[in-house]
Every structure is written in C-alpha cells, then in structure tokens.
Design an enzyme around this catalytic site. Structure first.
Site, PDB file in Angstrom:
ATOM      1  CB  ALA A   1     -13.537   4.057   1.282  1.00 16.68           C
ATOM      2  CE  LYS A   2      -6.937  -0.124   3.605  1.00 16.25           C
ATOM      3  NZ  LYS A   2      -7.453  -0.677   4.810  1.00 16.25           N
TER       4      LYS A   2
END
Ligand code: GLU
Length: 412
Positions: free
Chosen positions: A101-102
């Site tokens: 994720a980011k």
C-alpha cells in the site's frame, strides 16, 4: 511517461516471462482499493486550507498491506498507485508476510509550521482511520514524513481504536519503535552493494561511488559503505554536488550536515558542482537516493557508471532503463535495493505484537540475512532466466504473489 505506466511496464515484462494468466495479470495490475480524501486543516492564522490525501491498497494476498505515507507537492493518485504496487513487489521479493500500500498528502511540509503539520496529520487520520490497522494496512514513513508524524498518527488512531502501536511503524524508539529503523534503508542499500560486488568480483576499495541525495537513505548508505571501504567520491543534495575524486571523508561530511540542519550547503572539503552533475560523474557505482524519475532519456547517455543501485523509488524512467540495459549496466532495482526500510518495519511490527524488544545487533543481523537471501535469489533468477536484475526481482515477487493468490482459492 507517468509513474504508474512505468511500473506497469516492468511488471508486464516479468509477467510475460512467467506466462502469467491474463486474469491474474488484470487482478495484480489494479489496486484493491483507492481512497482519496479532502483533508481540511486549520492554519496558525485561523484560516482553513484543504489538501488532497490518498491511500492506495494494492494487494493483500500475502498479508496485511504495508507502505509509507509521503508528504510532497508532487503526490497524486497516479504516483501513489505506482508506489503502492511497488510495495507489493518489494515485500514479496524480500519475503515479508505483507502486501503493498502507499499513501500521502499533496503538500510541501516545509512551508507549514510543525503545529500545522500535526493538525493536518491528525485530520488525515480522522479520514482514514477505519481502513488502516495492525492486521489490515500498516503505514510508515516516506519522503517528507518521519518520527513525529508516526507518533501523531498512532496517537490519533488509538483515540478511535485503543492501544495498539503495531498500527504504524517507523515510530521513535522511545515509543515502541525499533532500534535501527532509521538507518535501515540506507544500510540495506550498502548491504546490497557489498553482495553485488562479491558476485561481480570487484573489491569495495576499487569501486568509486556517487550518491545522489543526502537525506535519510543517502547519508546512511554513505556511512555504511565508507565503513565497508568503498570510496565515496561524490554526494549531493539540492544545494549542489560535492566531489572529491580520491574519496570524501564521510565522517566529516556527516558531522558537517548534523551541525548544518541536514544540509551540505557550504561544505568546503570538496569541489562544488551543480547538483545534477552527480548523475553523470565519472564513477563505478551510482546510487540515486533522492526523487523518482531522475535518470531520463535526456541524461542517460551521459551516465558513466557501470552499476546503479536504486536507493530511491523509481529513479530511472523505462526509456533510460532500456538504454542502460543495452550498455550492460548492472541495475539493482528499487524493490530490492531499498527494501531494508520495510524489512526493519516488519521487525518493529513483530516486536510490537510480541511486546518484546530486540537489540540493535539482532536487528542488523536479521536485516543482513533477509537482504542477502533476497539478493541471492534474485541473482540466481537473473542467471537462470537470462534477464536483468529488475525483471528477475519482479519474477521472484510475482511468483510469490501468484502462489498466495492461488492458495487462497483463486485457481486458474
Ligand atoms: N516508505 C518506505 C518504502 O518505500 C518504507 C515502507 C515501510 O516501512 O512500510 O519502502
């Protein structure tokens, strides 16, 4: 080319090699969930400003999603999407039990007061608290964020969900952080450099290194590598490039930046050149450890290094990557080269969940093991499949994600 298209291209090259079925290719190219939020924040003068915030959750077939939060004016959905997908491949290539994720906020934190950054961070958590958590998605520092932001995020999240420091990593050591997390990404770059030289058969003292960026990654890489006998001939930051063909005294440079608010500006024991010259200097190993997209079609023909280690995420555009490959430049890709940070994030999360603290020695030893194993697997894959290290790293990672996806019940 935009950041996501570049990641897609690298992914597809490896997916072609693996003969990945189309349904899986589609599944793994797109993110599971993309969240865009408007973050309202009260400024010190009483006015209200709004900023765009993002969290992209790419894949969780191998475990909770993991990845940093970036505060930078260039943050947008395309960039966060690319970086989220890179995190899936990064955690997979070093075999951490995580997905990717980011997130981030489109803001220049240097233009805000610390109190404003704190209010902005807390307001962002108010918007995303129910999609992050120790078993779902665990944020961490990235460009423009650090210990303070991680502490505020934990504190704000715990107001909703109760005590659980494993919700975020990269915390200060006094507040459930891991010893060695701060140095981990740069140290990891150095560990990978040592492994690569062993494989290629060059001694560190014969390998002149130039490092672009002297922030957290660049400075720790320089420290570890100079202690491992690499001559560091140049370092740079926004103020310029500092060059000493016989090698810089890195201890001295580090002392200088410590006393100079982290900046190299004014450092006198080296020749000062324009900042961009670092990329095209005469050296053996180039380490871009600052922004993405710095080696492009425009400057690639002037790059002289025979080896490049991607300390930053996405520093080489695909057009430049292709040209470098044609010239047989060895490139260690970001998903392997800068995986030291997320690896020690994993150690931090494990310690939090066990309520147990590791010594710095243990963190360093386990980091060394994890990265050495990953490098060796990628190197072997590259030999076996006769591909570059980037494609090999993606192949190792995609294979693991494919296996997990199939085991979960999606069988082709
Ligand atoms: N932001 C870092 C990266 O790009 C660290 C992520 C983490 O520790 O979760 O790898």
């Amino acid at each position: 080319m935009k950041a996501f298209a570049a990641t897609e291209l690298y992914f597809n090259e490896a997916a072609d090699r693996l003969g990945l079925p189309d349904w899986l290719r589609t599944l793994l190219l797109a993110a599971k969930r993309e969240v865009t939020v408007q973050v309202a924040c009260e400024m010190d003068d009483g006015t209200i400003r709004t900023f765009m915030g993002y969290r992209v959750q790419h894949d969780n077939s191998r475990g909770p999603m993991k990845g940093g939060l970036r505060y930078h004016p260039s943050v947008d959905l395309d960039e966060v999407r690319a970086l989220a997908s890179l995190m899936t491949w990064k955690t997979a290539v070093v075999d951490l039990p995580y997905g990717g994720a980011k997130g981030g906020i489109a803001v220049d934190p240097k233009k805000l007061s610390r109190k404003e950054v704190e209010r902005l961070t807390r307001s962002f958590v108010d918007q995303i608290h129910d999609i992050i958590g120790p078993d779902t998605d665990i944020p961490a520092p990235d460009m423009g964020t650090g210990f303070a932001e991680m502490s505020w995020i934990r504190n704000q999240w715990e107001k909703y969900h109760g005590f659980n420091p494993a919700v975020i990593t990269g915390k200060p050591v006094e507040e459930y952080g891991a010893k060695g997390r701060e140095e981990a990404t740069g140290r990891g770059v150095g560990i990978i450099a040592s492994k690569m030289l062993k494989r290629i058969g060059i001694r560190p003292d014969q390998c002149r290194v130039a490092i672009q960026g002297f922030g957290n990654v660049g400075s720790h890489a320089a420290k570890y590598m100079s202690e491992s006998a690499f001559p560091i001939v140049a370092v740079s930051d926004v103020s310029g490039c500092y060059y000493a063909p016989d090698g810089l005294n890195i201890q001295d440079v580090l002392r200088y930046t410590l006393a100079n608010k982290g900046s190299l500006e004014g450092y006198e024991h080296a020749t000062k050149l324009p900042a961009d010259d670092l990329l095209t200097l005469d050296c053996d190993l180039l380490i871009p450890a600052a922004l993405g997209g710095v080696i492009t079609e425009d400057n690639v023909d002037r790059v002289k290094a025979k080896m490049i280690i991607e300390g930053a995420n996405g520093p080489i555009w695909p057009e430049a990557d292709r040209k470098l490959k044609e010239r047989n430049v060895t490139i260690v890709p970001d998903i392997l080269a800068n995986a030291g940070g997320v690896t020690v994030s994993y150690f931090e999360w494990v310690q939090n969940r066990q309520h147990y603290r590791w010594s710095l020695d243990r963190v360093r030893q386990e980091l060394d093991h994890t990265l050495s194993d990953a490098f060796e697997q990628v190197w072997q894959e590259a030999q076996r499949s006769q591909v570059g290290l980037r494609t090999a790293a993606f192949m190792v990672a995609i294979r693991r994600v494919q296996r997990a996806t199939e085991l979960a019940g999606f069988v082709s």
